[in-house]
Design an enzyme around this catalytic site. Structure first.
Site, PDB file in Angstrom:
ATOM      1  N   HIS A 177       0.885  -0.995  -0.517  1.00  0.00           N
ATOM      2  CA  HIS A 177      -0.039   0.050  -0.203  1.00  0.00           C
ATOM      3  C   HIS A 177       0.667   0.787   0.231  1.00  0.00           C
ATOM      4  O   HIS A 177       0.766   1.898   0.999  1.00  0.00           O
ATOM      5  CB  HIS A 177      -0.883  -0.148   0.974  1.00  0.00           C
ATOM      6  CG  HIS A 177      -2.222   0.730   1.067  1.00  0.00           C
ATOM      7  ND1 HIS A 177      -2.896   0.982   0.556  1.00  0.00           N
ATOM      8  CD2 HIS A 177      -2.437   2.098   2.071  1.00  0.00           C
ATOM      9  CE1 HIS A 177      -3.929   1.617   0.469  1.00  0.00           C
ATOM     10  NE2 HIS A 177      -3.465   2.631   1.700  1.00  0.00           N
ATOM     11  N   THR A 187      -2.428   2.359  -4.775  1.00  0.00           N
ATOM     12  CA  THR A 187      -2.661   3.155  -3.059  1.00  0.00           C
ATOM     13  C   THR A 187      -3.107   4.352  -3.589  1.00  0.00           C
ATOM     14  O   THR A 187      -3.022   5.313  -4.737  1.00  0.00           O
ATOM     15  CB  THR A 187      -1.321   2.809  -3.027  1.00  0.00           C
ATOM     16  OG1 THR A 187      -0.886   1.858  -2.911  1.00  0.00           O
ATOM     17  CG2 THR A 187      -1.814   3.999  -1.718  1.00  0.00           C
ATOM     18  N   GLU A 188      -4.555   4.841  -3.028  1.00  0.00           N
ATOM     19  CA  GLU A 188      -5.266   6.028  -2.849  1.00  0.00           C
ATOM     20  C   GLU A 188      -5.881   6.195  -4.095  1.00  0.00           C
ATOM     21  O   GLU A 188      -6.122   7.320  -4.041  1.00  0.00           O
ATOM     22  CB  GLU A 188      -4.478   7.111  -1.443  1.00  0.00           C
ATOM     23  CG  GLU A 188      -4.022   6.005  -0.428  1.00  0.00           C
ATOM     24  CD  GLU A 188      -5.127   5.830   0.039  1.00  0.00           C
ATOM     25  OE1 GLU A 188      -6.727   6.366   0.334  1.00  0.00           O
ATOM     26  OE2 GLU A 188      -4.970   4.726   1.200  1.00  0.00           O
ATOM     27  N   LEU A 189      -6.128   5.135  -4.823  1.00  0.00           N
ATOM     28  CA  LEU A 189      -6.183   5.555  -6.409  1.00  0.00           C
ATOM     29  C   LEU A 189      -5.646   6.569  -6.871  1.00  0.00           C
ATOM     30  O   LEU A 189      -5.836   7.615  -8.273  1.00  0.00           O
ATOM     31  CB  LEU A 189      -8.015   5.989  -6.689  1.00  0.00           C
ATOM     32  CG  LEU A 189      -8.878   4.934  -5.966  1.00  0.00           C
ATOM     33  CD1 LEU A 189     -10.714   5.957  -7.101  1.00  0.00           C
ATOM     34  CD2 LEU A 189      -8.614   3.472  -6.963  1.00  0.00           C
ATOM     35  N   TRP A 217      -7.954  10.193  -4.895  1.00  0.00           N
ATOM     36  CA  TRP A 217      -9.555  10.022  -3.823  1.00  0.00           C
ATOM     37  C   TRP A 217      -9.774   9.902  -2.669  1.00  0.00           C
ATOM     38  O   TRP A 217     -10.662  10.437  -1.495  1.00  0.00           O
ATOM     39  CB  TRP A 217     -10.517   8.367  -3.853  1.00  0.00           C
ATOM     40  CG  TRP A 217      -9.413   7.418  -2.686  1.00  0.00           C
ATOM     41  CD1 TRP A 217      -8.190   7.339  -2.322  1.00  0.00           C
ATOM     42  CD2 TRP A 217     -10.282   6.437  -2.879  1.00  0.00           C
ATOM     43  NE1 TRP A 217      -8.600   6.030  -1.171  1.00  0.00           N
ATOM     44  CE2 TRP A 217      -9.558   5.112  -1.691  1.00  0.00           C
ATOM     45  CE3 TRP A 217     -11.475   6.015  -3.700  1.00  0.00           C
ATOM     46  CZ2 TRP A 217      -9.991   4.539  -1.487  1.00  0.00           C
ATOM     47  CZ3 TRP A 217     -11.728   4.278  -2.726  1.00  0.00           C
ATOM     48  CH2 TRP A 217     -11.200   3.402  -1.915  1.00  0.00           C
TER      49      TRP A 217
END
Length: 392
Positions: A109, A145-147, A298
């Protein structure tokens, strides 16, 4: 796939949180992770993972056309293997149905793509291997990761063989276009792009239990009307959110589980459908090519990387860590590299964020520390110890 279709994607993740690691321990104690990790995992497992996985299994049994997608980080799976073997089994049973897709990502991540592309590739390959080992499947869809997404990432993952990628449906990028279409990513190889409907996703993920929200309480009937309206002219409703939305971010006593079960029932009765990410991406011709020269995520109101690199502490911590990677890889020390990768998990930088107002409240909710400055201190000390080990 002519019916209005919901593409439900849920993300499961737990980081290895760094304990209050003192400067005086650098060079002496190489264990950075405390018992808090077990406590947090067990708490969230009881509140969210077990009840929501049980509900999802129930919905798969009840509705032959129910389908959804998951991404599960390598660090989450390590937690589950230690303290939640039954959760691994629940996930395996869901995947066996063929109606649950595992979406690929970085094992740890991390934000490795923006710092070291070779390391990014390694972490994606590690994740693919872990998913193959536990679930017997190979992912063809990818989420960073985290879009965190841009055109360069699209090019990279297309060249790595992925067929579909997920990103945020941010207004500044979409312009007149809607998030409910399939798009082509800007890449030299074919790559389908699905974009999150952030308004309807966040109505559940962030606003569901907010009594100050003008639409509170949110009923399944009301949400059904919104979902139907969103799919009048667009074929898809892409609902992307954290798995922990159900039971942890929105507690059971808010009615979140009953709401979701009832909504699924009503959606099918209204002649709606559900689809996995990859199926939805190839059920429709792309509406257009979407280009994102700058990174979109995001997170937070800016939808950029400032949640992780918005202040000097965050930038210094990440730059320091990744500067050590060449020396670490020369050491051929698996434990040292593993610790580097755990420290590359984006949560550590996220905990250092010093934003205010609503964004700051969200960061504080997720943080493992009293303050962003504590996070910086403890993580930096751990990085110093990794540096010491790399240069011994």
């Amino acid at each position: 796939m002519s019916k209005p279709t919901i593409v439900l994607y849920l993300h499961m993740h737990q980081p290895w949180r760094v304990r209050p690691y003192s400067l005086f321990e650098v060079g002496k104690d190489h264990n950075y992770y405390g018992s808090d990790n077990e406590r947090v995992f067990n708490k969230v497992a009881e509140k969210s993972y077990r009840p929501m996985l049980t509900l999802l299994g129930k919905l798969l049994d009840k509705h032959p056309d129910f389908a959804f997608s998951l991404s599960v980080t390598g660090t989450f799976l390590e937690h589950a293997e230690l303290w939640g073997g039954d959760i691994i089994k629940q996930l395996q049973e869901l995947v066996k149905t063929g109606r649950v897709e595992i979406v690929a990502e970085t094992y740890h991540h991390s934000l490795a793509f923006f710092y070291n592309e070779a390391e990014f590739e390694d972490q994606v390959k590690m994740h693919q291997a872990k998913i193959k080992e536990l679930f017997g499947v190979q992912s063809t869809a990818f989420r960073n990761t985290e879009l965190a997404y841009n055109d360069a990432l699209a090019e990279k993952v297309a060249n790595m063989g992925f067929k579909t990628v997920l990103a945020e449906g941010w207004d500044k990028i979409l312009g007149w276009r809607g998030p409910g279409y399939v798009y082509d990513a800007k890449a030299s190889k074919p790559l389908r792009l699905l974009l999150k409907n952030y308004r309807l996703s966040d109505d559940i993920a962030f606003r569901f239990s907010d009594k100050k929200w003008s639409e509170h309480p949110l009923s399944a009937q009301k949400y059904l009307a919104w979902a139907k309206e969103a799919t009048i002219n667009q074929p898809l409703l892409n609902l992307f959110m954290d798995f922990e939305t159900f039971g942890e971010h929105q507690w059971a006593d808010t009615g979140i589980f009953k709401f979701f079960e009832k909504f699924v029932e009503m959606w099918f009765k209204s002649d709606g459908a559900f689809a996995k990410v990859s199926d939805a991406a190839y059920a429709h011709e792309p509406k257009d090519v979407i280009s994102m020269p700058e990174t979109v995520t995001w997170a937070d109101t800016e939808r950029d990387l400032t949640a992780w690199v918005g202040n000097a502490m965050q930038r210094e911590s990440l730059a320091h860590l990744y500067s050590l990677l060449p020396e670490i890889k020369k050491r051929n020390d698996d434990k040292l590299l593993y610790d580097f990768r755990n420290l590359s998990t984006s949560d550590h930088s996220y905990y250092m964020c010093t934003k205010y107002w609503n964004d700051g409240d969200v960061h504080a909710y997720f943080s493992a520390y009293e303050s962003p400055y504590d996070a910086f201190l403890f993580v930096t000390n751990a990085i110093r110890d990794v540096e010491y080990r790399a240069r011994m």
